[in-house]
Write a protein that holds these residues in place. Structure first.
Motif, PDB file in Angstrom:
ATOM      1  N   LYS A  83       0.833  -1.205   0.000  1.00  0.00           N
ATOM      2  CA  LYS A  83       0.000   0.000   0.000  1.00  0.00           C
ATOM      3  C   LYS A  83       0.868   1.256   0.000  1.00  0.00           C
ATOM      4  CE  LYS A  83      -4.064   1.854   2.297  1.00  0.00           C
ATOM      5  NZ  LYS A  83      -4.946   1.781   3.463  1.00  0.00           N
ATOM      6  N   ASN A  84       2.011   1.175   0.671  1.00  0.00           N
ATOM      7  CA  ASN A  84       2.895   2.346   0.768  1.00  0.00           C
ATOM      8  C   ASN A  84       4.082   2.282  -0.189  1.00  0.00           C
ATOM      9  OD1 ASN A  84       1.893   3.996   3.237  1.00  0.00           O
ATOM     10  ND2 ASN A  84       1.769   1.871   3.883  1.00  0.00           N
ATOM     11  N   HIS A  85       4.102   1.275  -1.041  1.00  0.00           N
ATOM     12  CA  HIS A  85       5.219   1.109  -1.973  1.00  0.00           C
ATOM     13  C   HIS A  85       5.285   2.303  -2.921  1.00  0.00           C
ATOM     14  CE1 HIS A  85       8.213  -0.703  -4.380  1.00  0.00           C
ATOM     15  NE2 HIS A  85       7.422  -1.184  -5.329  1.00  0.00           N
ATOM     16  N   GLN A  86       6.489   2.855  -3.051  1.00  0.00           N
ATOM     17  CA  GLN A  86       6.646   4.026  -3.914  1.00  0.00           C
ATOM     18  C   GLN A  86       7.565   3.710  -5.081  1.00  0.00           C
ATOM     19  OE1 GLN A  86       7.813   7.312  -1.338  1.00  0.00           O
ATOM     20  NE2 GLN A  86       5.674   7.914  -1.228  1.00  0.00           N
ATOM     21  N   ILE A  87       7.217   4.234  -6.234  1.00  0.00           N
ATOM     22  CA  ILE A  87       8.035   4.045  -7.440  1.00  0.00           C
ATOM     23  C   ILE A  87       8.322   5.422  -8.020  1.00  0.00           C
ATOM     24  CG2 ILE A  87       7.146   1.736  -7.949  1.00  0.00           C
ATOM     25  CD1 ILE A  87       5.205   2.978  -9.910  1.00  0.00           C
ATOM     26  N   ILE A  88       9.453   5.530  -8.721  1.00  0.00           N
ATOM     27  CA  ILE A  88       9.759   6.858  -9.273  1.00  0.00           C
ATOM     28  C   ILE A  88       9.720   6.877 -10.804  1.00  0.00           C
ATOM     29  CG2 ILE A  88      11.130   7.493  -7.252  1.00  0.00           C
ATOM     30  CD1 ILE A  88      13.591   7.342  -9.177  1.00  0.00           C
ATOM     31  N   THR A  89       9.399   5.742 -11.396  1.00  0.00           N
ATOM     32  CA  THR A  89       9.311   5.751 -12.868  1.00  0.00           C
ATOM     33  C   THR A  89       8.267   6.747 -13.396  1.00  0.00           C
ATOM     34  OG1 THR A  89       8.038   3.710 -12.596  1.00  0.00           O
ATOM     35  CG2 THR A  89      10.257   3.480 -13.418  1.00  0.00           C
ATOM     36  N   SER A 142      14.997   1.108   0.001  1.00  0.00           N
ATOM     37  CA  SER A 142      14.686   0.496   1.312  1.00  0.00           C
ATOM     38  C   SER A 142      14.071  -0.862   1.049  1.00  0.00           C
ATOM     39  CB  SER A 142      13.697   1.351   2.095  1.00  0.00           C
ATOM     40  OG  SER A 142      14.344   2.450   2.661  1.00  0.00           O
ATOM     41  N   THR A 143      14.528  -1.823   1.773  1.00  0.00           N
ATOM     42  CA  THR A 143      13.934  -3.155   1.661  1.00  0.00           C
ATOM     43  C   THR A 143      13.625  -3.662   3.066  1.00  0.00           C
ATOM     44  OG1 THR A 143      14.114  -5.298   0.594  1.00  0.00           O
ATOM     45  CG2 THR A 143      16.106  -4.438   1.609  1.00  0.00           C
ATOM     46  N   TYR A 144      12.820  -4.682   3.149  1.00  0.00           N
ATOM     47  CA  TYR A 144      12.243  -5.061   4.443  1.00  0.00           C
ATOM     48  C   TYR A 144      12.328  -6.558   4.703  1.00  0.00           C
ATOM     49  CZ  TYR A 144      10.302  -0.589   3.145  1.00  0.00           C
ATOM     50  OH  TYR A 144      10.168   0.698   2.714  1.00  0.00           O
ATOM     51  N   GLN A 181       5.169  -2.385  13.634  1.00  0.00           N
ATOM     52  CA  GLN A 181       6.565  -2.727  13.412  1.00  0.00           C
ATOM     53  C   GLN A 181       6.836  -4.224  13.501  1.00  0.00           C
ATOM     54  OE1 GLN A 181       8.991  -0.275  15.917  1.00  0.00           O
ATOM     55  NE2 GLN A 181       8.443   1.577  14.830  1.00  0.00           N
ATOM     56  N   SER A 182       6.084  -4.996  12.751  1.00  0.00           N
ATOM     57  CA  SER A 182       6.397  -6.425  12.732  1.00  0.00           C
ATOM     58  C   SER A 182       7.418  -6.731  11.652  1.00  0.00           C
ATOM     59  CB  SER A 182       5.137  -7.259  12.542  1.00  0.00           C
ATOM     60  OG  SER A 182       4.311  -6.702  11.578  1.00  0.00           O
ATOM     61  N   TYR A 183       7.961  -5.675  11.046  1.00  0.00           N
ATOM     62  CA  TYR A 183       9.046  -5.867  10.080  1.00  0.00           C
ATOM     63  C   TYR A 183      10.128  -4.818  10.324  1.00  0.00           C
ATOM     64  CZ  TYR A 183       6.486  -2.084   7.814  1.00  0.00           C
ATOM     65  OH  TYR A 183       5.828  -0.905   7.575  1.00  0.00           O
ATOM     66  N   GLN A 184      11.297  -5.114   9.797  1.00  0.00           N
ATOM     67  CA  GLN A 184      12.404  -4.168   9.921  1.00  0.00           C
ATOM     68  C   GLN A 184      12.842  -3.756   8.527  1.00  0.00           C
ATOM     69  OE1 GLN A 184      14.867  -6.542  12.809  1.00  0.00           O
ATOM     70  NE2 GLN A 184      15.213  -4.495  13.602  1.00  0.00           N
ATOM     71  N   SER A 185      13.554  -2.661   8.457  1.00  0.00           N
ATOM     72  CA  SER A 185      13.982  -2.200   7.132  1.00  0.00           C
ATOM     73  C   SER A 185      15.492  -2.014   7.077  1.00  0.00           C
ATOM     74  CB  SER A 185      13.275  -0.897   6.784  1.00  0.00           C
ATOM     75  OG  SER A 185      13.836   0.154   7.515  1.00  0.00           O
ATOM     76  N   ALA A 186      15.997  -2.077   5.865  1.00  0.00           N
ATOM     77  CA  ALA A 186      17.420  -1.846   5.620  1.00  0.00           C
ATOM     78  C   ALA A 186      17.540  -0.914   4.429  1.00  0.00           C
ATOM     79  CB  ALA A 186      18.121  -3.156   5.336  1.00  0.00           C
ATOM     80  N   THR A 187      18.563  -0.096   4.456  1.00  0.00           N
ATOM     81  CA  THR A 187      18.824   0.798   3.329  1.00  0.00           C
ATOM     82  C   THR A 187      19.941   0.184   2.497  1.00  0.00           C
ATOM     83  OG1 THR A 187      18.213   2.670   4.686  1.00  0.00           O
ATOM     84  CG2 THR A 187      19.438   3.167   2.695  1.00  0.00           C
ATOM     85  N   LYS A 196       9.233  -3.347  -9.528  1.00  0.00           N
ATOM     86  CA  LYS A 196       8.222  -4.399  -9.622  1.00  0.00           C
ATOM     87  C   LYS A 196       8.738  -5.742  -9.108  1.00  0.00           C
ATOM     88  CE  LYS A 196       5.773  -2.396 -13.551  1.00  0.00           C
ATOM     89  NZ  LYS A 196       5.511  -2.508 -14.986  1.00  0.00           N
ATOM     90  N   SER A 197       9.935  -5.737  -8.563  1.00  0.00           N
ATOM     91  CA  SER A 197      10.502  -7.020  -8.104  1.00  0.00           C
ATOM     92  C   SER A 197       9.672  -7.592  -6.965  1.00  0.00           C
ATOM     93  CB  SER A 197      11.947  -6.837  -7.661  1.00  0.00           C
ATOM     94  OG  SER A 197      11.985  -6.172  -6.435  1.00  0.00           O
ATOM     95  N   LEU A 198       9.735  -8.896  -6.846  1.00  0.00           N
ATOM     96  CA  LEU A 198       8.940  -9.575  -5.820  1.00  0.00           C
ATOM     97  C   LEU A 198       9.330  -9.098  -4.425  1.00  0.00           C
ATOM     98  CD1 LEU A 198       6.697 -11.626  -5.803  1.00  0.00           C
ATOM     99  CD2 LEU A 198       8.381 -13.433  -5.590  1.00  0.00           C
ATOM    100  N   ARG A 199      10.617  -8.936  -4.229  1.00  0.00           N
ATOM    101  CA  ARG A 199      11.079  -8.405  -2.953  1.00  0.00           C
ATOM    102  C   ARG A 199      10.840  -6.891  -2.972  1.00  0.00           C
ATOM    103  NH1 ARG A 199      16.442 -10.049   0.307  1.00  0.00           N
ATOM    104  NH2 ARG A 199      16.103  -8.682   2.056  1.00  0.00           N
ATOM    105  N   ILE A 200      10.080  -6.416  -2.020  1.00  0.00           N
ATOM    106  CA  ILE A 200       9.695  -5.003  -2.048  1.00  0.00           C
ATOM    107  C   ILE A 200      10.905  -4.108  -1.819  1.00  0.00           C
ATOM    108  CG2 ILE A 200       8.330  -3.222  -0.871  1.00  0.00           C
ATOM    109  CD1 ILE A 200       6.278  -5.390  -0.240  1.00  0.00           C
ATOM    110  N   MET A 201      11.082  -3.170  -2.770  1.00  0.00           N
ATOM    111  CA  MET A 201      12.162  -2.189  -2.653  1.00  0.00           C
ATOM    112  C   MET A 201      11.602  -0.810  -2.984  1.00  0.00           C
ATOM    113  SD  MET A 201      15.593  -4.047  -4.073  1.00  0.00           S
ATOM    114  CE  MET A 201      14.991  -5.411  -5.064  1.00  0.00           C
ATOM    115  N   ASP A 202      11.633   0.066  -1.996  1.00  0.00           N
ATOM    116  CA  ASP A 202      11.171   1.435  -2.211  1.00  0.00           C
ATOM    117  C   ASP A 202      12.370   2.310  -2.542  1.00  0.00           C
ATOM    118  OD1 ASP A 202       8.316   1.331  -1.646  1.00  0.00           O
ATOM    119  OD2 ASP A 202       8.905   0.763   0.380  1.00  0.00           O
ATOM    120  N   VAL A 203      12.298   2.964  -3.688  1.00  0.00           N
ATOM    121  CA  VAL A 203      13.416   3.821  -4.107  1.00  0.00           C
ATOM    122  C   VAL A 203      13.431   5.070  -3.237  1.00  0.00           C
ATOM    123  CG1 VAL A 203      14.424   5.145  -5.995  1.00  0.00           C
ATOM    124  CG2 VAL A 203      13.302   2.954  -6.453  1.00  0.00           C
ATOM    125  N   LYS A 204      14.552   5.286  -2.590  1.00  0.00           N
ATOM    126  CA  LYS A 204      14.680   6.446  -1.711  1.00  0.00           C
ATOM    127  C   LYS A 204      15.492   7.560  -2.353  1.00  0.00           C
ATOM    128  CE  LYS A 204      12.312   4.898   1.667  1.00  0.00           C
ATOM    129  NZ  LYS A 204      11.028   5.537   1.919  1.00  0.00           N
TER     130      LYS A 204
END
Lengths: 218, 180
Positions: free
Chosen positions: A101-107, B175-177, B121-127, B148-156
Motif C-alpha cells: 500500500k505504501n510502496h513508492q516508485i519513481i518511474t 529500502s527493503t524489508y 513494526q512487525s518488520y524491519q527495514s534496511a537501506t 516491480k521485483s517480488l522483494r519489495i524495494m522502495d526507491v529512496k
C-alpha cells in the motif's frame, strides 16, 4: 416495769440471714459469665477463621497447581510450532499488505520527463531524494533560450498532480548562450504510489501534452 | 484469675487474626485472581484449538508456491548476499554490472513507512545503496524491474549525471524489508 428503750441505733434482730444472698453479687456473676462466654466465642471464632483460611489457601494452591498441569497439557495439544507458523504467516500477510500500500516508485517521474520536456531543453543532473520531509527532485539542465525554459516551466506548472512548489533558479548563460538552470520541486507522494499506478493502468492518469522525447541524454 | 484468662483469650484471638488470618486472607485474594485467570485461559484453550484447526485448513489450502513467493516479498532476514544476487540478476538482464553495494540496517524506531494497527513494526527495514554505469534506456528498464521485483524495494534516492559518452554513473538507494 423497766422502760424498754433501744440502747443502740443498731437494730437488733436477724441481720445477714434475712437478706437474700444474690442481691448484689448476682449481676456481677452474670457479667462475668457473659464476658467469659464472649471471650471464648471470640477465641473460638478466630481459631475457626484461621483454620478456614488456612484450608482454603491450601485448596487454592492445589487447584492452581492442577490448572497449571491442565494448561501445560492444553498448550502441548495446541502445537506451538504450528500456531507460531500461522501467526508468522498472518504477520507476513498484514505487513506485506501495508508495504505494498505504501510502496513508492519513481518511474512516473521519468515518464513525465520523457513526455513533457521540450526538445529545446536538456537535463544534465538528476537528483531525487525521498526524505522524511517528502520526496524532493533537484534537476540541473540547459535550455537553448529563456523561451524554451519558460515552456519547460509551464509543463511543470500544469503537472500539479505530480509536483508542488516548483522553483527554477540559478539561471545563467553558458559560453554557448544556453540558459543553465536548477529546478527544485516537491514531488507529491500520491504521484509515486505503486498502488495508484496499478489501479490506473487500465485508466491512465492525464499526462501533460506530449511535446518531445527523452532529453536526459546529452 | 478467671477474668485474666478471658482477657488472654481475647488477646490471643486478636493476635491470631492480625498475625495470620488477615495476611492469609490477602494472599487468598491474590490466589483467587490467579485461579480465575487460569480457569479463563483453560476455558479459552478449546476455542483456540478450534480456531487453530480452522486456520490450519485455510493455511493448507494456500499453494506452497504462493507461500514461498510471500516469503520472498518479506523474507525472514535481510540476507544481503541473496539481495546482492537478486540485484545483480536484474541488472544483468540489461548488461549492467552492480559496482558496489552497501547495506545498512535501521533501528526499529526509524521505520518511516506504515505503522500497522495491530502489528506495529512487525518488520524491519534496511537501506541498500548501489551504483552502476549504464545508458538511460537500460537504467529506466532496470529501475522498472526493481520497482516491480517480488522483494519489495522502495526507491529512496536516485542520482546521476549526464555524460558526453551516453553512459551515466547512477547511484541508487532503496529500502527493503524483512519480517522480525
Amino acid at each position: 416495769m423497766q422502760p424498754q428503750f433501744q440502747s443502740s441505733f443498731i437494730p437488733k434482730g436477724p441481720t445477714s440471714s434475712s437478706i437474700p444472698s444474690g442481691g448484689m453479687n448476682m449481676p456481677r456473676r452474670k457479667q462475668m459469665d457473659l464476658f467469659s462466654f464472649a471471650a471464648s466465642a471470640l477465641f473460638t471464632l478466630s481459631i475457626v477463621l484461621a483454620g478456614g483460611v488456612f484450608l482454603y489457601q491450601l485448596f487454592l494452591n492445589y487447584s492452581i497447581s492442577q490448572m497449571k498441569g491442565e494448561l501445560e497439557s492444553a498448550r502441548a495439544a495446541l502445537e506451538p510450532e504450528t500456531v507460531n507458523t500461522l501467526i508468522r504467516l498472518n504477520s507476513r500477510l498484514v505487513s506485506t499488505e501495508s508495504l505494498i500500500k505504501n510502496h513508492q516508485i519513481i518511474t512516473p517521474i521519468f515518464d513525465f520527463l520523457e513526455i513533457s520536456t521540450p526538445k529545446t531543453v536538456r537535463y544534465t543532473d538528476f537528483n531525487f531524494n525521498n526524505t522524511t520531509k517528502g520526496p524532493e527532485l533537484i534537476i540541473q539542465g540547459q535550455a537553448v533560450s529563456y523561451a524554451a525554459l519558460a515552456a519547460a516551466a509551464e509543463t511543470f506548472d500544469k503537472a500539479d498532480t505530480y509536483f508542488a512548489s516548483t522553483v527554477f533558479s540559478d539561471l545563467k548563460l553558458d559560453d554557448k548562450g544556453n540558459v543553465i538552470f536548477t529546478l527544485r520541486t516537491q514531488v507529491k507522494p500520491a504521484a509515486l504510489s505503486y498502488e495508484r499506478t496499478v489501479k490506473t493502468i487500465e485508466a491512465p492518469a492525464v499526462i501533460p501534452e506530449a511535446t518531445t522525447t527523452v532529453t536526459t541524454t546529452p | 484469675m478467671k477474668s485474666s484468662s478471658n482477657i488472654a483469650l481475647i488477646v490471643l484471638a486478636i493476635g491470631l487474626f492480625f498475625s495470620f488470618t488477615s495476611p492469609a486472607y490477602q494472599e487468598i485474594k491474590t490466589l483467587q485472581a490467579s485461579a480465575g485467570e487460569y480457569r479463563s485461559v483453560i476455558d479459552n484453550a478449546s476455542h483456540i484449538a478450534e480456531t487453530r484447526d480452522a486456520l490450519l485448513v485455510n493455511y493448507e489450502s494456500i499453494p506452497k508456491v504462493e507461500i514461498d513467493r510471500l516469503s520472498k516479498v518479506l523474507p525472514d532476514n535481510i540476507d544481503a548476499v541473496r539481495l546482492a544476487l537478486d540485484l545483480d540478476t536484474i541488472a544483468g538482464r540489461y548488461g549492467v554490472a552492480i559496482k558496489d553495494l552497501q547495506v545498512e540496517t535501521k533501528p526499529n524506531q526509524n521505520l518511516t513507512l506504515a505503522v500497522l494497527p495491530d502489528h506495529s513494526q512487525s518488520y524491519q527495514s534496511a537501506t541498500v545503496t548501489f551504483s552502476f554505469v549504464s545508458n538511460y534506456s537500460n537504467f529506466a528498464k532496470l529501475l522498472t524491474d526493481l520497482e516491480k521485483s517480488l522483494r519489495i524495494m522502495d526507491v529512496k534516492s536516485v542520482i546521476f549525471k549526464a555524460a558526453e559518452t551516453g553512459l551515466y554513473e547512477h547511484r541508487v538507494t532503496v529500502s527493503t524489508y524483512w519480517l522480525k
